[in-house]
Design a protein around this motif. Structure first.
Motif, PDB file in Angstrom:
ATOM      1  N   GLU A  72       0.731  -1.183  -0.059  1.00 28.87           N
ATOM      2  CA  GLU A  72      -0.177  -0.158   0.017  1.00 28.87           C
ATOM      3  C   GLU A  72       0.885   1.243  -0.078  1.00 28.87           C
ATOM      4  O   GLU A  72       0.638   2.188  -0.655  1.00 28.87           O
ATOM      5  CB  GLU A  72      -0.797   0.105   1.237  1.00 28.87           C
ATOM      6  N   LEU A  73       2.029   1.196   0.869  1.00 24.62           N
ATOM      7  CA  LEU A  73       2.898   2.475   0.759  1.00 24.62           C
ATOM      8  C   LEU A  73       3.640   2.523  -0.652  1.00 24.62           C
ATOM      9  O   LEU A  73       3.817   3.742  -1.118  1.00 24.62           O
ATOM     10  CB  LEU A  73       3.908   2.205   1.779  1.00 24.62           C
ATOM     11  N   VAL A  74       3.814   1.627  -1.325  1.00 23.87           N
ATOM     12  CA  VAL A  74       4.539   1.486  -2.360  1.00 23.87           C
ATOM     13  C   VAL A  74       3.519   2.111  -3.499  1.00 23.87           C
ATOM     14  O   VAL A  74       3.849   2.850  -4.530  1.00 23.87           O
ATOM     15  CB  VAL A  74       4.965  -0.136  -2.970  1.00 23.87           C
ATOM     16  N   ARG A  75       2.227   1.607  -3.566  1.00 19.91           N
ATOM     17  CA  ARG A  75       1.429   2.104  -4.406  1.00 19.91           C
ATOM     18  C   ARG A  75       1.132   3.581  -4.288  1.00 19.91           C
ATOM     19  O   ARG A  75       0.803   4.172  -5.313  1.00 19.91           O
ATOM     20  CB  ARG A  75      -0.143   1.224  -4.253  1.00 19.91           C
ATOM     21  N   SER A  76       1.129   4.028  -2.861  1.00 18.83           N
ATOM     22  CA  SER A  76       0.900   5.556  -2.697  1.00 18.83           C
ATOM     23  C   SER A  76       2.000   6.417  -3.459  1.00 18.83           C
ATOM     24  O   SER A  76       1.593   7.565  -3.933  1.00 18.83           O
ATOM     25  CB  SER A  76       0.619   5.819  -1.387  1.00 18.83           C
ATOM     26  N   ILE A  77       3.264   5.792  -3.475  1.00 19.31           N
ATOM     27  CA  ILE A  77       4.380   6.655  -4.150  1.00 19.31           C
ATOM     28  C   ILE A  77       4.154   6.495  -5.396  1.00 19.31           C
ATOM     29  O   ILE A  77       4.467   7.290  -6.130  1.00 19.31           O
ATOM     30  CB  ILE A  77       5.475   6.267  -3.439  1.00 19.31           C
ATOM     31  N   ALA A  78       3.903   5.233  -6.027  1.00 22.84           N
ATOM     32  CA  ALA A  78       3.712   5.105  -7.530  1.00 22.84           C
ATOM     33  C   ALA A  78       2.341   6.073  -8.164  1.00 22.84           C
ATOM     34  O   ALA A  78       2.641   6.284  -9.400  1.00 22.84           O
ATOM     35  CB  ALA A  78       3.390   3.606  -7.887  1.00 22.84           C
TER      36      ALA A  78
END
Length: 390
Positions: free
Chosen positions: A288-294
């Motif tokens: 979820e953190l990775v997706r937010s940055i992407a």
């Protein structure tokens, strides 16, 4: 990252007193609770899983939240963002919680490549303890516009000052605690030093910046894009200056090469977000953190913005050490001692300059507020609550 564990149990854990100490020679500290354990992928929460959470939501103004598998409450990611305000003609983003609380204002500032959602655990944790919490996306990051501006520490620091006053409501009679991570710590430091009349206290979370005596303004090492264009304020232009002289052939070639280098770094970083985060986190990085940055990287203006962000250090004119000298108020260093970038030696240097500062070590990496959220939220809350009223 959501289990069927009651929020109340984690809130109680977060409320337990946490000691604050001086930096140690060792770079490790013992975890004080299960909050510092690795977090597993998120699962949905049943509506009836926590009567305590429902009760809290009724009395604390709060965005949508969820519970991870360790029972830690955090913000639910929203693709469209949360709230917005106008700053210098741009619709900038922020997240807030507990606006109707009576505790101190807390302004949270993210680091390079991050955004307001990076404080996803801190925002609800502090709001439930009675604080009024505001986390902004600095211009060029997250859900704020991706535009080519003359970014620098002064630029973002002024945005933090204006955000604190215009959105959070900080004033001489109702001052705010300002906390920042990485380069966001430098923006927070600038805001505190230049607007002490609205600042109750300053918390540096694994701060970037060169605090060595006599250090020049800007980063400790120039970025590749900065090296390609040049490192002085005369070679790094203001992209918004409509009256600037035309580029010479050499200047145009330098800029084109700098943009190419920044573009390569941007794409290389974009496909390695989780790998890069994992290298500076002590515990598992969730999708979820990775997706937010992407999400931010998908913006059409992201590449040009990334180029200008890479030049921010070269535009910065004020030294971190000078700003630290200017700040005379309460100071806390919340430090992930497993950070491979901003090691405890940097915190030690800051403590040499500010021996009255409080040092709060955490077994975590570069972003301890997200890596070990319960412990960090508790330490920040305890310290902020101890500050004398404005």
């Amino acid at each position: 990252m959501v289990a069927s564990v009651m929020v109340a149990s984690q809130l109680a854990a977060a409320a337990r007193p946490v000691g604050i100490s001086r930096p140690r020679a060792s770079s490790a500290s013992s975890p004080s609770s299960s909050a510092s354990a690795p977090r597993a992928p998120l699962r949905s929460v049943a509506a009836s899983s926590s009567a305590a959470a429902a009760s809290d939501a009724a009395v604390v103004k709060m965005p949508n939240v969820e519970i991870d598998v360790k029972g830690i409450e955090r913000l639910t990611l929203q693709n469209e963002g949360w709230s917005f305000w106008q700053w210098r003609g741009h619709k900038c983003h922020y997240i807030s919680a507990g606006e109707d609380n009576t505790g101190p204002i807390v302004v949270l500032v993210h680091g390079f490549g991050a955004h307001s959602y990076h404080w996803r655990y801190t925002v609800p944790a502090l709001a439930r303890k009675g604080f009024r919490v505001y986390a902004l996306c600095m211009l060029g990051y997250g859900w704020s516009p991706k535009v080519e501006e003359p970014y620098s520490m002064e630029f973002w620091g002024q945005q933090v000052i204006d955000f604190g006053r215009e959105v959070a409501g900080a004033s001489e009679t109702d001052k705010a605690v300002v906390a920042g991570n990485s380069i966001g710590a430098l923006a927070a430091l600038y805001a505190a030093a230049r607007a002490p009349e609205q600042t109750l206290g300053l918390c540096l979370v694994n701060s970037a910046g060169n605090f060595e005596e006599g250090a020049a303004p800007g980063p400790e090492k120039a970025t590749l894009a900065q090296r390609a264009v040049g490192t002085s304020n005369t070679t790094i232009r203001d992209p918004t200056d409509v009256n600037a002289a035309p580029h010479t052939f050499v200047e145009r070639a330098q800029e084109n090469f700098g943009r190419f280098v920044a573009g390569v770094i941007f794409y290389f970083t974009k496909v390695r977000i989780k790998t890069i985060l994992s290298s500076v986190y002590e515990y598992d990085v969730d999708d979820e953190l990775v997706r937010s940055i992407a999400l931010a990287a998908e913006d059409p203006g992201a590449i040009g913005t990334f180029y200008q962000l890479s030049l921010a250090g070269g535009r910065t004119k004020v030294a971190a050490g000078d700003l630290l000298d200017e700040w005379k108020g309460p100071l806390m260093l919340l430090w992930g001692e497993k950070d491979p970038w901003m090691t405890p030696s940097k915190a030690q240097r800051i403590m040499e300059m500010k021996p009255d500062a409080l040092y709060a070590p955490v077994l975590a990496g570069h972003c301890p507020h997200d890596d070990a959220p319960v412990e960090c939220s508790a330490k920040l809350a305890d310290w902020a609550a101890s500050l004398p009223a404005a």
